[in-house]
Design a protein around this motif. Sequence first.
Motif, PDB file in Angstrom:
ATOM      1  N   LEU A 155      41.275  10.542  -4.770  1.00  0.00           N
ATOM      2  CA  LEU A 155      42.540   9.850  -4.517  1.00  0.00           C
ATOM      3  C   LEU A 155      43.100   9.251  -5.810  1.00  0.00           C
ATOM      4  O   LEU A 155      44.270   9.470  -6.156  1.00  0.00           O
ATOM      5  N   ILE A 156      42.270   8.505  -6.535  1.00  0.00           N
ATOM      6  CA  ILE A 156      42.730   7.848  -7.763  1.00  0.00           C
ATOM      7  C   ILE A 156      43.070   8.880  -8.837  1.00  0.00           C
ATOM      8  O   ILE A 156      44.134   8.826  -9.474  1.00  0.00           O
ATOM      9  N   GLY A 157      42.149   9.824  -9.049  1.00  0.00           N
ATOM     10  CA  GLY A 157      42.407  10.852 -10.065  1.00  0.00           C
ATOM     11  C   GLY A 157      43.623  11.688  -9.731  1.00  0.00           C
ATOM     12  O   GLY A 157      44.423  12.022 -10.605  1.00  0.00           O
ATOM     13  N   GLY A 158      43.771  12.043  -8.439  1.00  0.00           N
ATOM     14  CA  GLY A 158      44.929  12.822  -8.029  1.00  0.00           C
ATOM     15  C   GLY A 158      46.237  12.071  -8.218  1.00  0.00           C
ATOM     16  O   GLY A 158      47.236  12.643  -8.654  1.00  0.00           O
ATOM     17  N   LEU A 159      46.253  10.782  -7.885  1.00  0.00           N
ATOM     18  CA  LEU A 159      47.469   9.975  -8.062  1.00  0.00           C
ATOM     19  C   LEU A 159      47.851   9.877  -9.535  1.00  0.00           C
ATOM     20  O   LEU A 159      49.034   9.981  -9.885  1.00  0.00           O
ATOM     21  N   ILE A 160      46.857   9.682 -10.399  1.00  0.00           N
ATOM     22  CA  ILE A 160      47.150   9.623 -11.838  1.00  0.00           C
ATOM     23  C   ILE A 160      47.742  10.937 -12.320  1.00  0.00           C
ATOM     24  O   ILE A 160      48.741  10.967 -13.048  1.00  0.00           O
ATOM     25  N   ALA A 161      47.129  12.048 -11.884  1.00  0.00           N
ATOM     26  CA  ALA A 161      47.624  13.361 -12.308  1.00  0.00           C
ATOM     27  C   ALA A 161      49.032  13.629 -11.774  1.00  0.00           C
ATOM     28  O   ALA A 161      49.884  14.173 -12.480  1.00  0.00           O
ATOM     29  N   VAL A 162      49.286  13.238 -10.513  1.00  0.00           N
ATOM     30  CA  VAL A 162      50.597  13.475  -9.912  1.00  0.00           C
ATOM     31  C   VAL A 162      51.671  12.643 -10.616  1.00  0.00           C
ATOM     32  O   VAL A 162      52.773  13.131 -10.908  1.00  0.00           O
ATOM     33  N   ILE A 163      51.366  11.373 -10.889  1.00  0.00           N
ATOM     34  CA  ILE A 163      52.329  10.516 -11.580  1.00  0.00           C
ATOM     35  C   ILE A 163      52.649  11.078 -12.964  1.00  0.00           C
ATOM     36  O   ILE A 163      53.810  11.128 -13.393  1.00  0.00           O
ATOM     37  N   PHE A 164      51.616  11.531 -13.681  1.00  0.00           N
ATOM     38  CA  PHE A 164      51.842  12.107 -15.008  1.00  0.00           C
ATOM     39  C   PHE A 164      52.683  13.380 -14.911  1.00  0.00           C
ATOM     40  O   PHE A 164      53.556  13.627 -15.755  1.00  0.00           O
ATOM     41  N   ALA A 165      52.416  14.195 -13.878  1.00  0.00           N
ATOM     42  CA  ALA A 165      53.196  15.422 -13.699  1.00  0.00           C
ATOM     43  C   ALA A 165      54.659  15.102 -13.427  1.00  0.00           C
ATOM     44  O   ALA A 165      55.560  15.781 -13.938  1.00  0.00           O
ATOM     45  N   ILE A 166      54.915  14.060 -12.634  1.00  0.00           N
ATOM     46  CA  ILE A 166      56.293  13.669 -12.350  1.00  0.00           C
ATOM     47  C   ILE A 166      56.992  13.225 -13.635  1.00  0.00           C
ATOM     48  O   ILE A 166      58.153  13.572 -13.890  1.00  0.00           O
ATOM     49  N   VAL A 167      56.285  12.452 -14.463  1.00  0.00           N
ATOM     50  CA  VAL A 167      56.871  12.002 -15.734  1.00  0.00           C
ATOM     51  C   VAL A 167      57.186  13.201 -16.626  1.00  0.00           C
ATOM     52  O   VAL A 167      58.255  13.272 -17.261  1.00  0.00           O
ATOM     53  N   GLN A 168      56.272  14.170 -16.684  1.00  0.00           N
ATOM     54  CA  GLN A 168      56.508  15.358 -17.496  1.00  0.00           C
ATOM     55  C   GLN A 168      57.725  16.138 -17.006  1.00  0.00           C
ATOM     56  O   GLN A 168      58.574  16.564 -17.792  1.00  0.00           O
ATOM     57  N   ILE A 169      57.808  16.315 -15.688  1.00  0.00           N
ATOM     58  CA  ILE A 169      58.926  17.067 -15.123  1.00  0.00           C
ATOM     59  C   ILE A 169      60.250  16.366 -15.405  1.00  0.00           C
ATOM     60  O   ILE A 169      61.268  16.993 -15.695  1.00  0.00           O
ATOM     61  N   ALA A 170      60.219  15.037 -15.339  1.00  0.00           N
ATOM     62  CA  ALA A 170      61.452  14.277 -15.527  1.00  0.00           C
ATOM     63  C   ALA A 170      61.912  14.237 -16.976  1.00  0.00           C
ATOM     64  O   ALA A 170      63.094  14.022 -17.255  1.00  0.00           O
TER      65      ALA A 170
ATOM     66  N   TRP B  49      32.994   2.434  -7.810  1.00  0.00           N
ATOM     67  CA  TRP B  49      32.670   3.669  -8.516  1.00  0.00           C
ATOM     68  C   TRP B  49      33.721   4.742  -8.275  1.00  0.00           C
ATOM     69  O   TRP B  49      33.953   5.596  -9.149  1.00  0.00           O
ATOM     70  N   GLY B  50      34.371   4.725  -7.119  1.00  0.00           N
ATOM     71  CA  GLY B  50      35.436   5.683  -6.878  1.00  0.00           C
ATOM     72  C   GLY B  50      36.606   5.484  -7.823  1.00  0.00           C
ATOM     73  O   GLY B  50      37.150   6.442  -8.375  1.00  0.00           O
ATOM     74  N   VAL B  51      36.999   4.223  -8.032  1.00  0.00           N
ATOM     75  CA  VAL B  51      38.112   3.932  -8.929  1.00  0.00           C
ATOM     76  C   VAL B  51      37.746   4.268 -10.375  1.00  0.00           C
ATOM     77  O   VAL B  51      38.539   4.865 -11.113  1.00  0.00           O
ATOM     78  N   ILE B  52      36.549   3.890 -10.805  1.00  0.00           N
ATOM     79  CA  ILE B  52      36.126   4.176 -12.183  1.00  0.00           C
ATOM     80  C   ILE B  52      36.098   5.680 -12.436  1.00  0.00           C
ATOM     81  O   ILE B  52      36.669   6.178 -13.413  1.00  0.00           O
ATOM     82  N   CYS B  53      35.443   6.424 -11.534  1.00  0.00           N
ATOM     83  CA  CYS B  53      35.340   7.869 -11.720  1.00  0.00           C
ATOM     84  C   CYS B  53      36.708   8.536 -11.602  1.00  0.00           C
ATOM     85  O   CYS B  53      37.024   9.469 -12.345  1.00  0.00           O
ATOM     86  N   GLY B  54      37.542   8.063 -10.668  1.00  0.00           N
ATOM     87  CA  GLY B  54      38.876   8.629 -10.519  1.00  0.00           C
ATOM     88  C   GLY B  54      39.732   8.413 -11.745  1.00  0.00           C
ATOM     89  O   GLY B  54      40.493   9.303 -12.162  1.00  0.00           O
ATOM     90  N   ALA B  55      39.635   7.222 -12.351  1.00  0.00           N
ATOM     91  CA  ALA B  55      40.414   6.943 -13.560  1.00  0.00           C
ATOM     92  C   ALA B  55      39.980   7.857 -14.704  1.00  0.00           C
ATOM     93  O   ALA B  55      40.814   8.377 -15.457  1.00  0.00           O
ATOM     94  N   VAL B  56      38.668   8.055 -14.832  1.00  0.00           N
ATOM     95  CA  VAL B  56      38.168   8.950 -15.886  1.00  0.00           C
ATOM     96  C   VAL B  56      38.639  10.382 -15.641  1.00  0.00           C
ATOM     97  O   VAL B  56      39.102  11.080 -16.557  1.00  0.00           O
ATOM     98  N   LEU B  57      38.549  10.835 -14.375  1.00  0.00           N
ATOM     99  CA  LEU B  57      38.989  12.190 -14.048  1.00  0.00           C
ATOM    100  C   LEU B  57      40.488  12.358 -14.275  1.00  0.00           C
ATOM    101  O   LEU B  57      40.948  13.398 -14.758  1.00  0.00           O
ATOM    102  N   GLY B  58      41.263  11.339 -13.915  1.00  0.00           N
ATOM    103  CA  GLY B  58      42.701  11.400 -14.146  1.00  0.00           C
ATOM    104  C   GLY B  58      43.029  11.514 -15.620  1.00  0.00           C
ATOM    105  O   GLY B  58      43.908  12.288 -16.024  1.00  0.00           O
ATOM    106  N   ALA B  59      42.317  10.739 -16.450  1.00  0.00           N
ATOM    107  CA  ALA B  59      42.546  10.808 -17.895  1.00  0.00           C
ATOM    108  C   ALA B  59      42.182  12.180 -18.446  1.00  0.00           C
ATOM    109  O   ALA B  59      42.894  12.744 -19.286  1.00  0.00           O
ATOM    110  N   ILE B  60      41.067  12.747 -17.953  1.00  0.00           N
ATOM    111  CA  ILE B  60      40.656  14.085 -18.402  1.00  0.00           C
ATOM    112  C   ILE B  60      41.699  15.125 -18.002  1.00  0.00           C
ATOM    113  O   ILE B  60      42.037  16.019 -18.779  1.00  0.00           O
ATOM    114  N   GLN B  61      42.239  14.987 -16.784  1.00  0.00           N
ATOM    115  CA  GLN B  61      43.236  15.960 -16.342  1.00  0.00           C
ATOM    116  C   GLN B  61      44.528  15.841 -17.163  1.00  0.00           C
ATOM    117  O   GLN B  61      45.195  16.839 -17.431  1.00  0.00           O
ATOM    118  N   ILE B  62      44.888  14.634 -17.562  1.00  0.00           N
ATOM    119  CA  ILE B  62      46.064  14.471 -18.426  1.00  0.00           C
ATOM    120  C   ILE B  62      45.828  15.179 -19.757  1.00  0.00           C
ATOM    121  O   ILE B  62      46.715  15.863 -20.283  1.00  0.00           O
TER     122      ILE B  62
END
Length: 383
Positions: A80-95, A18-31
């Motif tokens: 953890l999962i949602g934050g990692l997704i958001a951080v990776i997306f932020a790095i891609v945007q910055i780059a 449930w942590g991974v599922i919820c984190g993935a959804v939160l990461g997508a929402i933050q993107i």
Amino acid sequence: MHEHGTVRRGGAAFIWKWGVICGAVLGAIQIIISLLSPGSLKTIIDVLVWLVAFFVIGLFATRQTGRVTTGALVGLVAGLIGGLIAVIFAIVQIATNGQVTQALNQAGQRGGSLSLGVLHTIVIVLIALSLIVTLALELGLGVGLGALGGLVGRRLVRPATSTPVADPGWTPPSPPLPCSPARHRAWAALLNLAFAVLGILAGAVLAILTAGLLINAQANAMQTTTNGWNISLQCGKASNGILLQAACAQTLPMVNLPQEAVYWTATVDGADQTLTGGHNYLLHFPPGGLPPNQAFWSLTMTNTQGQMVANPSNRYSVGDRSGLVPNTDGSIDIYIQQAAPAGHEANWLPAPGGYFKLWLRVYQPGAAILSGAYHVPPIVEVH
């Protein structure tokens, strides 16, 4: 072991699932939220989504297992999962958005005491620290609000009344805290309110995103591109529908009727390469090839957001009233670059250090423009 009630599990498998599922959804929402225009509304939506989501995640996990610690741990994994997704997306945007490079170029041009390499290192360190702080904050929120939601969820756990279930691998939860019917209804109402708020926030984000996509699609559809120049002759009309009006307001705010003024914009040269102050460009109007009009025309320099950028010469536009010097054959060359072209200062439009945008305005345009027969010449990079 025999125990009355529904089997409630709180092991590692439950937490990670449930942590991974919820984190993935939160990461997508933050993107999705990160794609919205910057502003206080975006910040408020972002914060509220995370606060309410972590609370609901902890509440759900505790209701399923009867353990407040499980709610906190599921919130931790989701963060953890949602934050990692958001951080990776932020790095891609910055780059990819080029804003860091543009800022570094502008800082280097100001002649500061720090070299460009040192500035680049400082920027990377600051970006890394901000991303680490963001991830740590989301982990903390996941644990804290997950535990808080777990406390509420614990109140909502009812004593089991179903038939006995045999499960040797199950550790029964601690008995739920006693809760009167009135208090149970109050906690249940709070749970329903939390889900309603989360649903409203998710709906608002999707509505804003959908509206943005529709407006962008309309803005692209209404424009014609020739030689790297974009033009639209549909804006300013009272008969336009609301979607077309929104697209015009986003692309060309304060626009006139085409019979009064026509606007071209360009962010690429004739070879479809992005315009940047790191290159020199030439806009060549052949003899008799200037924009036909009954008033005047001008070529304006801005950054990609449409804002004028300061330059040492305090020159931001050129046109038929700026004293352009024609060539011997009657043609006109406009030099678009950072440094003044020797011997052609009168035809120089200063460019900023980073990416830029050109605006060609023609007032009371001629019939050739209104019919679409006239095309602005391409911007050519000069090597």
